[in-house]
Scaffold this motif. Structure first.
Motif, mmCIF file in Angstrom:
data_model
loop_
_atom_site.group_PDB
_atom_site.id
_atom_site.type_symbol
_atom_site.label_atom_id
_atom_site.label_comp_id
_atom_site.label_asym_id
_atom_site.label_seq_id
_atom_site.Cartn_x
_atom_site.Cartn_y
_atom_site.Cartn_z
ATOM 1 N N PRO A 175 0.812 -1.230 0.000
ATOM 2 C CA PRO A 175 0.000 0.000 0.000
ATOM 3 C C PRO A 175 0.840 1.272 0.000
ATOM 4 O O PRO A 175 0.457 2.259 -0.638
ATOM 5 C CB PRO A 175 -0.847 -0.117 1.282
ATOM 6 C CG PRO A 175 -0.191 -1.168 2.112
ATOM 7 C CD PRO A 175 0.518 -2.088 1.167
ATOM 8 N N LEU A 176 1.991 1.260 0.663
ATOM 9 C CA LEU A 176 2.819 2.477 0.673
ATOM 10 C C LEU A 176 3.444 2.710 -0.704
ATOM 11 O O LEU A 176 3.556 3.858 -1.148
ATOM 12 C CB LEU A 176 3.908 2.381 1.755
ATOM 13 C CG LEU A 176 3.424 2.528 3.205
ATOM 14 C CD1 LEU A 176 4.561 2.268 4.191
ATOM 15 C CD2 LEU A 176 2.794 3.900 3.464
ATOM 16 N N GLY A 177 3.831 1.638 -1.386
ATOM 17 C CA GLY A 177 4.390 1.766 -2.738
ATOM 18 C C GLY A 177 3.350 2.327 -3.700
ATOM 19 O O GLY A 177 3.646 3.204 -4.522
ATOM 20 N N ALA A 178 2.109 1.846 -3.580
ATOM 21 C CA ALA A 178 1.035 2.335 -4.452
ATOM 22 C C ALA A 178 0.732 3.804 -4.129
ATOM 23 O O ALA A 178 0.512 4.626 -5.028
ATOM 24 C CB ALA A 178 -0.212 1.480 -4.267
ATOM 25 N N TRP A 179 0.741 4.119 -2.840
ATOM 26 C CA TRP A 179 0.494 5.510 -2.410
ATOM 27 C C TRP A 179 1.559 6.444 -2.987
ATOM 28 O O TRP A 179 1.252 7.504 -3.548
ATOM 29 C CB TRP A 179 0.492 5.550 -0.876
ATOM 30 C CG TRP A 179 0.379 6.917 -0.280
ATOM 31 C CD1 TRP A 179 -0.769 7.642 -0.077
ATOM 32 C CD2 TRP A 179 1.455 7.732 0.213
ATOM 33 N NE1 TRP A 179 -0.470 8.845 0.502
ATOM 34 C CE2 TRP A 179 0.886 8.928 0.694
ATOM 35 C CE3 TRP A 179 2.836 7.566 0.295
ATOM 36 C CZ2 TRP A 179 1.649 9.954 1.242
ATOM 37 C CZ3 TRP A 179 3.600 8.589 0.845
ATOM 38 C CH2 TRP A 179 3.010 9.773 1.312
ATOM 39 N N LEU A 180 2.813 6.000 -2.893
ATOM 40 C CA LEU A 180 3.923 6.829 -3.387
ATOM 41 C C LEU A 180 3.840 6.990 -4.912
ATOM 42 O O LEU A 180 4.090 8.079 -5.432
ATOM 43 C CB LEU A 180 5.258 6.196 -2.970
ATOM 44 C CG LEU A 180 6.527 6.992 -3.239
ATOM 45 C CD1 LEU A 180 6.468 8.382 -2.615
ATOM 46 C CD2 LEU A 180 7.757 6.239 -2.729
ATOM 47 N N ALA A 181 3.460 5.913 -5.601
ATOM 48 C CA ALA A 181 3.333 5.973 -7.066
ATOM 49 C C ALA A 181 2.293 7.010 -7.478
ATOM 50 O O ALA A 181 2.413 7.634 -8.539
ATOM 51 C CB ALA A 181 2.970 4.595 -7.617
ATOM 52 N N GLU B 187 7.374 -2.521 -5.059
ATOM 53 C CA GLU B 187 5.946 -2.209 -5.129
ATOM 54 C C GLU B 187 5.690 -0.881 -5.847
ATOM 55 O O GLU B 187 4.708 -0.752 -6.577
ATOM 56 C CB GLU B 187 5.336 -2.176 -3.724
ATOM 57 C CG GLU B 187 5.426 -3.515 -2.994
ATOM 58 C CD GLU B 187 4.604 -4.623 -3.654
ATOM 59 O OE1 GLU B 187 3.749 -4.318 -4.510
ATOM 60 O OE2 GLU B 187 4.843 -5.806 -3.311
ATOM 61 N N LEU B 188 6.589 0.069 -5.651
ATOM 62 C CA LEU B 188 6.468 1.357 -6.345
ATOM 63 C C LEU B 188 6.592 1.131 -7.853
ATOM 64 O O LEU B 188 5.779 1.633 -8.637
ATOM 65 C CB LEU B 188 7.562 2.310 -5.848
ATOM 66 C CG LEU B 188 7.784 3.597 -6.633
ATOM 67 C CD1 LEU B 188 6.567 4.504 -6.549
ATOM 68 C CD2 LEU B 188 9.021 4.345 -6.120
ATOM 69 N N ALA B 189 7.613 0.358 -8.267
ATOM 70 C CA ALA B 189 7.831 0.101 -9.693
ATOM 71 C C ALA B 189 6.615 -0.602 -10.282
ATOM 72 O O ALA B 189 6.134 -0.236 -11.358
ATOM 73 C CB ALA B 189 9.086 -0.749 -9.888
ATOM 74 N N SER B 190 6.091 -1.590 -9.554
ATOM 75 C CA SER B 190 4.968 -2.332 -10.130
ATOM 76 C C SER B 190 3.707 -1.476 -10.173
ATOM 77 O O SER B 190 2.980 -1.482 -11.160
ATOM 78 C CB SER B 190 4.828 -3.679 -9.405
ATOM 79 O OG SER B 190 3.632 -3.770 -8.730
ATOM 80 N N ALA B 191 3.451 -0.660 -9.115
ATOM 81 C CA ALA B 191 2.261 0.204 -9.116
ATOM 82 C C ALA B 191 2.347 1.265 -10.211
ATOM 83 O O ALA B 191 1.335 1.708 -10.741
ATOM 84 C CB ALA B 191 2.098 0.871 -7.749
ATOM 85 N N ALA B 192 3.570 1.682 -10.549
ATOM 86 C CA ALA B 192 3.748 2.715 -11.580
ATOM 87 C C ALA B 192 3.829 2.107 -12.983
ATOM 88 O O ALA B 192 4.058 2.831 -13.957
ATOM 89 C CB ALA B 192 5.003 3.527 -11.282
#
Ligand code: ZN
Ligand code: ZN
Length: 242
Positions: free
Chosen positions: A112-118, A153-158
């Protein structure tokens, strides 16, 4: 013999920890990363989402909150990285979330934090996505490398999974924690602590970390990337501390 038994009991407990963690995550409902109340909108419940502090203006290099110009520290000694992009200012629910993610044995917050940051920070186009690595000892103690999970997670959410570059940056020297140290001491503490592989040669790099405080760690890591031939390094973090 007793010592041996104690050691194997400790390593058995460490081996079972990921299992216990995944079982707990199956049973417990999603909880707010800030206040830990159950929520349907991870990472933050509505109350905590409303209390987040946005990055409004700051140093064009290190992101230090203030006027939109280079701060005095960056003018005196420009950092190796080009800029800092952070999801928010360190404080309130975001500080609680970062703390839970780093020290609270909650690696599942990475998603969730990676998606939030994305959703809050634009990754530089075409940049390889690396993370500030933990030392081996700290990774074993903690059981996970939070910045690496966050970068995944950031890379995948973006939609940038193919740009994720793992293992290109290593911490070659264990360093004492930066918490509680002033800037000059932090700079000395991490100097020469990183090494980067030739995989970054000719590439722009988005370097992911959980929080940027003085930027000393980010600077030492960025320096290693530039030494290995990276053309430009942008720091991407959940939070920018003042
Ligand atoms: Zn909350
Ligand atoms: Zn600055």
């Amino acid at each position: 013999m007793f010592a041996t038994l104690r050691v194997s009991a400790a390593s058995a407990a460490a081996a079972l920890r990921p299992l216990a963690r995944s079982l707990a995550e199956l049973v417990w409902p999603p909880r707010c990363a800030g206040c830990r109340e159950p929520t349907d909108a991870e990472p933050f419940c509505a109350v905590c989402a409303g209390a987040l502090l946005a990055v409004s203006s700051g140093c064009v290099r290190c992101g230090l909150p203030g006027p939109d110009a280079a701060c005095s520290a960056c003018l005196a000694s420009p950092p190796a990285f080009a800029a800092v992009r952070a999801g928010g200012l360190y404080g309130g629910p975001l500080a609680d979330a970062v703390h839970a993610f780093k020290y609270g044995d909650r690696p599942a917050l990475a998603r969730p934090l990676g998606a939030w940051l994305a959703g809050r920070v634009a990754l530089p186009e075409c940049a390889a996505i690396a993370s500030v690595p933990l030392g081996r000892r700290r990774r074993i103690d903690r059981g996970y490398d939070q910045a690496a999970l966050l970068a995944d997670e950031l890379a995948s959410a973006a939609g940038r999974g193919s740009d994720r570059l793992r293992g290109a940056l290593l911490r070659i020297r264990e360093t004492p924690p930066q918490v509680g140290r002033g800037r000059p001491e932090r700079v000395r503490n991490v100097r020469g602590a990183f090494w980067a592989s030739g995989a970054v040669e000719g590439r722009e790099v988005a370097l992911v970390d959980d929080v940027v405080t003085t930027g000393a760690t980010a600077d030492a890591a960025a320096r290693a990337l530039l030494d290995a031939g990276a053309v430009r390094v942008t720091i991407v973090a959940l939070a920018r501390a003042e």
